[in-house]
Design an enzyme around this catalytic site. Structure first.
Site, short mmCIF file in Angstrom:
data_model
loop_
_atom_site.label_atom_id
_atom_site.label_comp_id
_atom_site.label_asym_id
_atom_site.label_seq_id
_atom_site.Cartn_x
_atom_site.Cartn_y
_atom_site.Cartn_z
N CYS A 162 0.80 -1.23 0.00
CA CYS A 162 0.00 0.00 0.00
C CYS A 162 0.83 1.28 0.00
O CYS A 162 0.27 2.38 -0.06
CB CYS A 162 -0.95 0.00 1.19
N HIS A 294 -3.34 8.20 5.83
CA HIS A 294 -3.58 6.91 5.19
C HIS A 294 -5.05 6.52 5.43
O HIS A 294 -5.74 6.14 4.50
CB HIS A 294 -2.62 5.87 5.76
N HIS A 330 -9.75 2.17 -0.86
CA HIS A 330 -8.32 1.96 -0.67
C HIS A 330 -7.76 1.35 -1.95
O HIS A 330 -8.00 0.18 -2.26
CB HIS A 330 -8.10 1.03 0.52
#
Length: 852
Positions: A162, A294, A330
């Site tokens: 990520c 995030h 995401h």
């Protein structure tokens, strides 16, 4: 002498998300607070209440030939689309000279997956060999996109889950800082495929509706998309009248070295990366106007991220913080760059993005997360944070007003190799390896190949489809035919270089076999040996030590187990293998085992990926970003479907004798696979000497390039020209000429094509001034250890410099080109300066000048 950092500005952007497929519509969707998370038709066939933020737009690929489109997976097609859009917005799409110097860095988590979905999803009849050949490798999207866009500055594939795309942006930033180009293209691309969706679903971290970061019910919303930005040196951009959309002030990475999936509960790594990024930018916490978090929506992330910001910002209660994942989910490997672009298209309008779906704040989440509505505020400096499995952390510091923040400076460092560790089929440490080579290199006994029954069943089913659909002939030619006696499971001579009788506890102080993969064990042993040789002990100072790993096929056995568990019911997938199947899993294992907490990155650029790691480790040391960096690669033998198909396609030389592996031989028959690892410790030579460590050699400079003939295997001339360009760039970077080189070391894998590319490039670079320069290649000693072939050859080179003697190329009886001075017999010669060259299978080329 202090060197002022270059200003690096953003001059072009491209976007693809569930919200929009262009910058203008993306901005409008954000301002209108549209949400892209919805019921997923694609995944509902397997999972109840499947929700995702999916890209459902039709991609305009009309300018590409149908054959090319059929060769691309979505990771490549999306990367091409957003990259082209960014270049067009920057006004560089037709700027040939700039494109030929421009490099490409791509961040992605699950590349190379789409071509093999018919196998995972049990619809083998839909398998496309063309897509598998051109989009089946992890780094293939780099090769296809650089070819289609005409970029020749070299490519890298960042695979840190990520944090992949902000990591890609940071690498591009650093390459410009070091003068490797006036402009770079950074891309993040991430289609969501069944293995990824199933993994997160099984971990029970999916939100049943849409994620609400820092509030309400915990859970993430998975998304997909792509983003690209053109980074350019400020003076270059201004000189050509480019529009400036922002300035990257700095970035940093770190590693928690704590757990494979969970964040450090003390938030140490997250704190460290923010402080380091601000230090690099020369700004204080008080100067940060906004943090784009995030903010996944999971309880673990949101609480730890909040704690980290409380530790970093003295007046955190006044800081604006928000998460944009409630807009478009995401996006995994593409998350950071998509979120960065979201900031760049709204903050200049004094609009701070809200955290949508915000309800009741969760315990310990008590900051200003800009709930639900835009906040009007003039933002200059903002921070972009992303975190990933494996404890990879990334932070960027960005300004919306280019030129408004003073630049920082650094003292450019020389870059030395102070430690090396390696193991292979001919030795479990560097001394055993060198002893074997210097004693004449008696051929080792190769290990047999036994494919699992599952793999054989799949392979036979797949081959039947390929034969019936005539796909083999279409790809490999009309004369291509499969005979049963040549199939890998029937070929009695199919063996590989394998490591036997290894006892890890003899090499390691700490070793947990329950968490150790074969490749991870190899890497850890090599890492430990490199640290020992360099007299470097980690004593609670792991944050000063970085690690850059280069991967080819990664943790194959773990990936195999995970993918097999998808069948027949992906709802019952084995979550224990999910994080271990990621490309950054080996770096994670090493980081946790040894406490390495500094700059940590995994590159998965394929064959010779560790040479890409070496270029980036060099950048980090040279710019004084870290005192020391470990660089390396590791490969484990596993009888996978990939190995099987490479054998069928005759890329692999199926043999029973190591001596049949003849590099630069007249009758090239492909490579013989090997396994092993090699790790180097890089640092400033003065620091090594002060610690009493021996400086083995210095990296005087390097060059990179890539060819633009990925879809045409016959264009070996263009490929050798690309390697020649990398050699020219390396010599120029080191401030020397071809006449100063005492030895050339190639890393051809043994195929006719790779040998011709290297030989023609060597001849083109040396025929005028230094044609009799000795040329070596030692891959036949080890087998082709794909990710770190270049570093294993470098290990032998360092010994050549030390002993002033050069071992002969092993086993080759008749060399293919009489113009080249191949080392046929051991050579006594003064060796001071060596050129090391290497390539990936996708047409990326490296050259290094190594000085003793």
């Amino acid at each position: 002498m202090k060197t002022s950092r270059k200003r690096v500005v953003i001059t072009g952007m491209g976007i693809l998300s569930s919200l929009a497929d262009n910058i203008q519509d993306f901005r409008q969707a954000l301002l209108e607070k549209r949400r892209g998370v919805a019921d997923s038709e694609r995944f509902s066939q397997w999972f109840e209440h499947a929700r995702a933020a999916e890209v459902l737009h039709d991609i305009d690929d009309g300018e590409l030939p149908e054959e090319i489109v059929a060769s691309l997976d979505n990771a490549a097609l999306w990367a091409y689309k957003v990259g082209k859009d960014a270049l067009n917005q920057a006004g560089l799409a037709q700027h040939r000279q700039c494109l030929e110097e421009m490099g490409l860095i791509v961040g992605v988590s699950s590349a190379g997956t789409e071509a093999f979905l018919p196998l995972f999803e049990q619809r083998v009849q839909d398998f496309s060999l063309r897509k598998a050949v051109y989009s089946g490798a992890f780094s293939s999207c780099c090769s296809s996109v650089s070819t289609l866009l005409g970029l020749k500055g070299g490519v890298e594939l960042v695979a840190t889950a990520c944090t992949a795309s902000p990591n890609a942006v940071g690498m591009a930033f650093d390459y410009i800082q070091n003068g490797k180009g006036k402009a770079m293209l950074a891309v993040g691309t991430e289609p969501i495929y069944l293995p990824t969706f199933a993994g997160f679903y099984a971990l029970n971290v999916m939100h049943p509706d849409s994620c609400s970061p820092f509030s309400g019910q915990s859970g993430m919303s998975i998304g997909e998309g792509a983003g690209a930005i053109v980074l350019e040196e400020y003076d270059h951009a201004v000189a050509r009248g480019a529009t400036l959309y922002g300035e990257i002030l700095s970035y940093a990475t770190s590693c928690d070295a704590y757990h494979e999936t969970g964040p450090d509960p003390r938030a140490s790594g997250a704190v460290q990366v923010m402080l380091k990024a601000m230090e690099n930018a020369g700004v204080t916490p008080e100067q940060i106007d906004y943090v784009n978090a995030h903010g996944t929506g999971t309880e673990a992330n949101d609480q730890i991220e909040t704690l980290a910001m409380k530790k970093v910002f003295p007046q955190v209660e006044k800081l604006l913080i928000s998460s944009t994942k409630s807009y478009f989910g995401h996006n995994i490997g593409a998350a950071g760059i998509v979120e960065l672009i979201a900031c760049l298209v709204t903050l200049p309008e004094k609009q701070v993005l809200p955290t949508l779906n915000f309800s009741t704040a969760r315990p310990n989440c008590d900051l200003d997360y800009v709930p639900n509505d835009f906040r009007q505020k003039d933002i200059n400096i903002f921070m972009k944070n992303n975190y990933a499995f494996g404890g990879n952390n990334c932070c960027m510091i960005v300004s919306t007003r280019p030129g408004s923040v003073p630049v920082t400076s650094y003292e450019a460092k020389r870059v030395a190799i102070s430690g090396i560790g390696a193991l292979s089929a001919i030795g479990h440490n560097i001394n055993e390896i060198l002893e074997h080579i210097n004693e004449g290199g008696k051929a080792v006994e190769l290990g047999g190949v036994v494919f699992p029954d599952d793999t054989l069943h799949e392979a036979r089913e797949l081959l039947d489809v390929l034969v019936k659909t005539n796909q083999l002939n279409e790809i490999y030619g009309d004369e291509y035919a499969i005979r049963a006696c040549q199939l890998p499971e029937e070929e009695v001579n199919f063996k590989t270089f394998q490591i036997n009788a290894l006892e890890p506890r003899k090499h390691l102080r700490r070793f947990d076999p329950r968490k150790a993969t074969r490749g991870g064990t190899f890497a850890l042993i090599a890492l430990s040996e490199a640290l020992t040789q360099a007299k470097r002990k980690i004593k609670r100072d792991g944050e000063t030590l970085g690690m850059v790993m280069g991967m080819s096929r990664g943790p194959q056995e773990t990936t195999y187990k995970y993918l097999q568990s998808l069948k027949p019911d992906p709802r019952k997938v084995r979550t224990s293998e999910f994080p271990g199947s990621l490309m950054n899993a080996i770096a994670t294992f090493c980081g946790i085992s040894e406490g390495v907490k500094g700059y940590t990155t995994t590159l998965a650029t394929g064959e010779n990926a560790a040479l890409g790691a070496l270029t980036y480790g060099y950048e980090i040391i040279r710019q004084q970003l870290q005192p020391q960096v470990l660089v390396g690669g590791a490969d484990e033998y596993f009888p996978s479907m990939s190995l099987y198909m490479d054998a069928v396609a005759q890329k692999i030389h199926m043999t029973s004798e190591a001596s049949d592996y003849q590099i630069y031989g007249e009758e090239a028959k492909g490579y013989v696979p090997g396994e092993g690892a090699c790790m180097l410790l890089l640092e400033d030579p003065q620091a090594a000497a002060a610690r009493g460590a021996e400086v083995l050699a210095e990296i005087a400079g390097y060059g990179k390039s890539c060819s633009n003939s990925y879809f045409d295997a016959s264009q070996t001339d263009e490929k050798s020209s690309a390697l020649s360009l990398a050699i020219h760039r390396a010599l120029t970077d080191a401030g020397i000429t071809a006449n100063d080189i005492d030895l050339v070391c190639g890393t051809s894998n043994g195929s006719a094509e790779s040998a011709k590319i290297e030989i023609d490039a060597i001849y083109a670079s040396f025929h005028q001034d230094n044609l009799q320069v000795p040329v070596v290649n030692y891959n036949a000693f080890f087998g082709f250890v794909a990710s770190c072939a270049g570093l294993l050859n470098l290990a032998v080179i360092l010994d050549c410099i030390k002993k002033q003697s050069v071992p002969a190329i092993p086993y080759t009886r008749t060399f293919i080109d009489q113009r080249i001075n191949f080392v046929r017999q051991p050579l006594q010669r003064a060796i001071h300066t060596v050129l090391l060259i290497g390539a990936t299978e996708g047409g990326n080329y490296y050259a290094f000048v190594i000085k003793g």
